[in-house]
Design a protein around this motif. Structure first.
Motif, PDB file in Angstrom:
ATOM      1  N   GLU A 104       0.850  -1.185   0.000  1.00 48.99           N
ATOM      2  CA  GLU A 104       0.000   0.000   0.000  1.00 48.99           C
ATOM      3  C   GLU A 104       0.886   1.235   0.000  1.00 48.99           C
ATOM      4  OE1 GLU A 104      -4.106   1.416   2.230  1.00 48.99           O
ATOM      5  OE2 GLU A 104      -3.024  -0.331   2.941  1.00 48.99           O
ATOM      6  N   THR A 105       0.614   2.158  -0.929  1.00 48.82           N
ATOM      7  CA  THR A 105       1.391   3.389  -1.009  1.00 48.82           C
ATOM      8  C   THR A 105       0.858   4.393   0.008  1.00 48.82           C
ATOM      9  OG1 THR A 105      -0.039   4.426  -2.667  1.00 48.82           O
ATOM     10  CG2 THR A 105       1.750   3.013  -3.499  1.00 48.82           C
ATOM     11  N   LYS A 106       1.566   5.499   0.168  1.00 47.57           N
ATOM     12  CA  LYS A 106       1.123   6.539   1.105  1.00 47.57           C
ATOM     13  C   LYS A 106      -0.237   7.105   0.729  1.00 47.57           C
ATOM     14  CE  LYS A 106       5.659   7.959   2.635  1.00 47.57           C
ATOM     15  NZ  LYS A 106       6.645   9.018   2.737  1.00 47.57           N
ATOM     16  N   SER A 107      -0.552   7.105  -0.572  1.00 49.05           N
ATOM     17  CA  SER A 107      -1.842   7.642  -1.015  1.00 49.05           C
ATOM     18  C   SER A 107      -2.967   6.603  -0.923  1.00 49.05           C
ATOM     19  CB  SER A 107      -1.730   8.152  -2.453  1.00 49.05           C
ATOM     20  OG  SER A 107      -1.436   7.084  -3.325  1.00 49.05           O
ATOM     21  N   GLY A 108      -2.640   5.374  -0.495  1.00 46.44           N
ATOM     22  CA  GLY A 108      -3.663   4.348  -0.324  1.00 46.44           C
ATOM     23  C   GLY A 108      -3.827   3.409  -1.500  1.00 46.44           C
ATOM     24  N   LYS A 133       4.856  -2.950 -13.460  1.00 43.99           N
ATOM     25  CA  LYS A 133       4.200  -2.263 -12.350  1.00 43.99           C
ATOM     26  C   LYS A 133       2.694  -2.391 -12.540  1.00 43.99           C
ATOM     27  CE  LYS A 133       5.674   1.849 -11.052  1.00 43.99           C
ATOM     28  NZ  LYS A 133       5.818   3.329 -10.960  1.00 43.99           N
ATOM     29  N   ILE A 134       2.024  -2.898 -11.493  1.00 45.92           N
ATOM     30  CA  ILE A 134       0.568  -3.009 -11.491  1.00 45.92           C
ATOM     31  C   ILE A 134       0.065  -2.134 -10.355  1.00 45.92           C
ATOM     32  CG2 ILE A 134      -1.399  -4.566 -11.233  1.00 45.92           C
ATOM     33  CD1 ILE A 134       0.472  -6.832 -12.179  1.00 45.92           C
ATOM     34  N   THR A 135      -0.839  -1.227 -10.672  1.00 39.70           N
ATOM     35  CA  THR A 135      -1.379  -0.312  -9.668  1.00 39.70           C
ATOM     36  C   THR A 135      -2.896  -0.446  -9.636  1.00 39.70           C
ATOM     37  OG1 THR A 135       0.430   1.227 -10.146  1.00 39.70           O
ATOM     38  CG2 THR A 135      -1.443   2.091  -8.894  1.00 39.70           C
ATOM     39  N   ILE A 136      -3.419  -0.565  -8.424  1.00 38.64           N
ATOM     40  CA  ILE A 136      -4.861  -0.650  -8.207  1.00 38.64           C
ATOM     41  C   ILE A 136      -5.249   0.464  -7.238  1.00 38.64           C
ATOM     42  CG2 ILE A 136      -6.743  -2.080  -7.280  1.00 38.64           C
ATOM     43  CD1 ILE A 136      -5.163  -4.537  -8.178  1.00 38.64           C
ATOM     44  N   SER A 137      -6.305   1.191  -7.581  1.00 34.93           N
ATOM     45  CA  SER A 137      -6.741   2.313  -6.742  1.00 34.93           C
ATOM     46  C   SER A 137      -7.193   1.818  -5.364  1.00 34.93           C
ATOM     47  CB  SER A 137      -7.871   3.082  -7.426  1.00 34.93           C
ATOM     48  OG  SER A 137      -8.989   2.243  -7.604  1.00 34.93           O
ATOM     49  N   LYS A 138      -7.204   2.735  -4.414  1.00 33.29           N
ATOM     50  CA  LYS A 138      -7.530   2.346  -3.039  1.00 33.29           C
ATOM     51  C   LYS A 138      -8.956   1.838  -2.881  1.00 33.29           C
ATOM     52  CE  LYS A 138      -8.222   7.085  -1.440  1.00 33.29           C
ATOM     53  NZ  LYS A 138      -7.751   8.074  -0.461  1.00 33.29           N
TER      54      LYS A 138
END
Length: 115
Positions: free
Chosen positions: A35-39, A60-65
């Motif tokens: 989990e990144t700082k932005s969630g 890199k795979i990114t999924i919104s909070k």
């Protein structure tokens, strides 16, 4: 009411994915996402088969909070330039690594293949 299902694919790839409907935040953590700082949730994998490969691209795979948005990218080892691993056969080993990562995420019910 129809739900807007967001999908993602890597440039040049034939497969398209979406977030599995059963995926939860703990599912992402259990499958290696941090989990990144932005969630947001992020999974970064170096695609080289050898640890000593300094030029291996990164997936890199990114999924919104809120688990509604999905993004994929492959970049140079320093993360500054995009790399199209489907462009030519010189990247075939990296494509195999990507497919292995996606297979694990399909099995872990993080992703679902759309096509």
């Amino acid at each position: 009411m129809t739900q807007n299902i967001k999908t993602a694919s890597l440039p040049g790839a034939s497969d398209t994915y979406r977030i599995h409907p059963d995926a939860k935040k703990y599912t992402l953590r259990d499958n290696g996402f941090t989990e990144t700082k932005s969630g947001k949730f992020q999974l970064v994998r170096i695609l080289g088969t050898m640890v000593s490969d300094p030029h291996a691209p990164k997936l890199k795979i990114t999924i919104s909070k809120d688990l509604s948005d999905l993004k994929f990218s492959t970049t140079t080892e320093n993360g500054l330039q995009p790399v199209n691993i489907y462009k030519n056969d010189k990247f075939s080993e990296y494509r195999e690594s990507v497919e292995a990562v996606f297979y694990g995420l399909l099995e872990g019910k993080v992703l679902e293949r759309v096509n």
